[in-house]
Design a protein around this motif. Structure first.
Motif, short mmCIF file in Angstrom:
data_model
loop_
_atom_site.label_atom_id
_atom_site.label_comp_id
_atom_site.label_asym_id
_atom_site.label_seq_id
_atom_site.Cartn_x
_atom_site.Cartn_y
_atom_site.Cartn_z
N ASP A 85 -24.76 1.23 18.15
CA ASP A 85 -24.90 1.65 16.76
C ASP A 85 -24.69 3.15 16.55
O ASP A 85 -24.86 3.64 15.44
CB ASP A 85 -26.25 1.22 16.19
CG ASP A 85 -27.42 1.81 16.96
OD1 ASP A 85 -27.21 2.52 17.96
OD2 ASP A 85 -28.57 1.55 16.54
N GLU A 87 -22.82 6.42 15.70
CA GLU A 87 -21.68 6.67 14.83
C GLU A 87 -20.41 6.96 15.64
O GLU A 87 -19.33 6.49 15.30
CB GLU A 87 -21.98 7.82 13.88
CG GLU A 87 -20.86 8.08 12.90
CD GLU A 87 -21.16 9.23 11.95
OE1 GLU A 87 -20.61 9.20 10.84
OE2 GLU A 87 -21.92 10.14 12.31
N GLU A 89 -19.46 5.81 18.51
CA GLU A 89 -18.89 4.55 19.02
C GLU A 89 -18.10 3.83 17.94
O GLU A 89 -17.00 3.32 18.17
CB GLU A 89 -19.99 3.63 19.55
CG GLU A 89 -20.67 4.12 20.79
CD GLU A 89 -19.89 3.83 22.06
OE1 GLU A 89 -18.91 3.07 22.04
OE2 GLU A 89 -20.29 4.38 23.10
N LYS A 90 -18.67 3.79 16.75
CA LYS A 90 -18.00 3.13 15.62
C LYS A 90 -16.69 3.84 15.29
O LYS A 90 -15.65 3.20 15.11
CB LYS A 90 -18.90 3.11 14.38
CG LYS A 90 -20.14 2.28 14.53
CD LYS A 90 -21.00 2.41 13.29
CE LYS A 90 -22.33 1.74 13.47
NZ LYS A 90 -23.16 1.83 12.26
N PHE A 101 -16.33 -3.02 11.70
CA PHE A 101 -17.40 -2.90 12.69
C PHE A 101 -18.67 -3.48 12.08
O PHE A 101 -19.08 -3.05 11.00
CB PHE A 101 -17.62 -1.43 13.04
CG PHE A 101 -18.39 -1.20 14.31
CD1 PHE A 101 -17.77 -0.71 15.43
CD2 PHE A 101 -19.76 -1.48 14.37
CE1 PHE A 101 -18.48 -0.48 16.62
CE2 PHE A 101 -20.48 -1.27 15.54
CZ PHE A 101 -19.83 -0.77 16.67
N ASN A 103 -22.71 -4.36 13.08
CA ASN A 103 -23.77 -4.14 14.07
C ASN A 103 -24.57 -5.40 14.32
O ASN A 103 -24.84 -6.17 13.39
CB ASN A 103 -24.72 -3.05 13.61
CG ASN A 103 -24.16 -1.67 13.80
OD1 ASN A 103 -23.77 -1.02 12.85
ND2 ASN A 103 -24.10 -1.22 15.04
#
Length: 154
Positions: A85, A87, A89-90, A101, A103
């Motif tokens: 989760d 930011e 990574e997203k 994306f 979660n």
């Protein structure tokens, strides 16, 4: 988008498959499964899914690398479904080519809406209409494109 749509769910957690498969089938998807990144790359190339659900935490290849490799030869919609989760990574997943994306934990209704939106956006990009199908034609078969990409990266 009438009729069954083929979806590839890529996740190494059996519980995710047990939970998602009935929900997807109830929403008129033909569900395909992959547990690893390498298996996912083979299945995307050979089975030409209409949409992909991808976990980032796979045992062999990071999901972001799967996205990057797939984008070298396919425009299949990819919706990331991940417990990551942060930011950063997203952003990395979306910049590599993910269409959306979601979660974990997640709501099935929201996931279904995001899958529909991702497929709709692909159809619009390709100039398709719902009645013309969502698989679209390709100048090169996905399997041939994957093989060529795999040889170049070896």
């Amino acid at each position: 988008m009438n009729g069954s749509r083929r979806i590839l769910v890529i996740d190494d957690e059996p519980a995710v498959h047990r939970f998602l498969t009935p929900a997807l089938v109830a929403n008129d998807y033909e569900v395909l499964r992959a547990d690893t990144g390498n298996e996912a790359l083979r299945r995307i190339a050979s089975d030409a899914p209409d949409v992909v659900v991808l976990d980032l935490g796979l045992p062999d290849i990071d999901g972001k690398d799967v996205i990057g490799r797939v984008r070298a030869w396919s425009d299949v919609p990819i919706v990331v479904l991940s417990a990551r989760d942060r930011e950063a990574e997203k952003i990395m997943a979306l910049d590599r080519g993910a269409d959306d994306f979601v979660n974990k934990p997640f709501g099935v209704g929201e996931l279904m809406a995001r899958l529909r939106a991702a497929m709709r956006h692909r159809m619009q990009r390709n100039g398709e209409t719902p009645s013309s199908g969502s698989r679209g034609s390709r100048s090169t078969s996905p399997a041939a494109a994957f093989t060529a990409t795999a040889k170049r990266s070896s």
